[in-house]
Design a protein around this motif. Structure first.
Motif, short mmCIF file in Angstrom:
data_model
loop_
_atom_site.label_atom_id
_atom_site.label_comp_id
_atom_site.label_asym_id
_atom_site.label_seq_id
_atom_site.Cartn_x
_atom_site.Cartn_y
_atom_site.Cartn_z
N ILE A 60 0.81 -1.34 -0.12
CA ILE A 60 -0.12 0.10 -0.04
C ILE A 60 1.00 1.34 0.05
O ILE A 60 1.84 1.45 0.95
N PRO A 61 0.78 2.08 -1.02
CA PRO A 61 1.59 3.27 -1.03
C PRO A 61 1.36 4.39 0.11
O PRO A 61 0.14 4.19 0.69
N GLU A 62 2.09 5.32 0.46
CA GLU A 62 1.94 6.36 1.05
C GLU A 62 0.77 7.00 0.54
O GLU A 62 0.51 7.49 -0.60
N ASN A 63 -0.35 7.27 1.39
CA ASN A 63 -1.76 8.07 0.80
C ASN A 63 -2.14 8.65 2.06
O ASN A 63 -3.47 8.94 2.27
N GLY A 64 -1.30 9.22 2.96
CA GLY A 64 -1.89 10.06 4.22
C GLY A 64 -1.88 9.31 5.19
O GLY A 64 -1.58 9.93 6.33
#
Length: 81
Positions: A63-67
């Protein structure tokens, strides 16, 4: 997407595999994995790619950085054995 040592450790935890098992799956040396996870030695892009692809093949989604920060999860339909 670049993966972090924490994501690799978390992925191994979700799959319940050891560093040696990851080394066998990815064809990356155990020493390299240990050093990368400890933060004592950065991994090359090719090493990171090998680790990421091996873990994805085993059922991990990165899961990418998304906040909320980067992470990992098991793919739908993947059973933790």
């Amino acid at each position: 997407m670049k993966v972090s040592a924490a994501q690799i450790r978390a992925a191994r935890g979700l799959l319940d595999i050891s560093q040696q098992e990851l080394a066998d799956l990815s064809k990356v040396s155990l020493r390299t994995i240990v050093q990368f996870e400890r933060g004592s030695k950065p991994a090359s892009e090719s090493i990171l790619q090998a680790l990421k692809l091996s873990l994805e093949a085993a059922g991990i989604e990165f899961i990418p950085e998304n906040g909320g920060g980067p992470g990992v999860r098991l793919s739908r339909g993947t059973a933790n054995t």
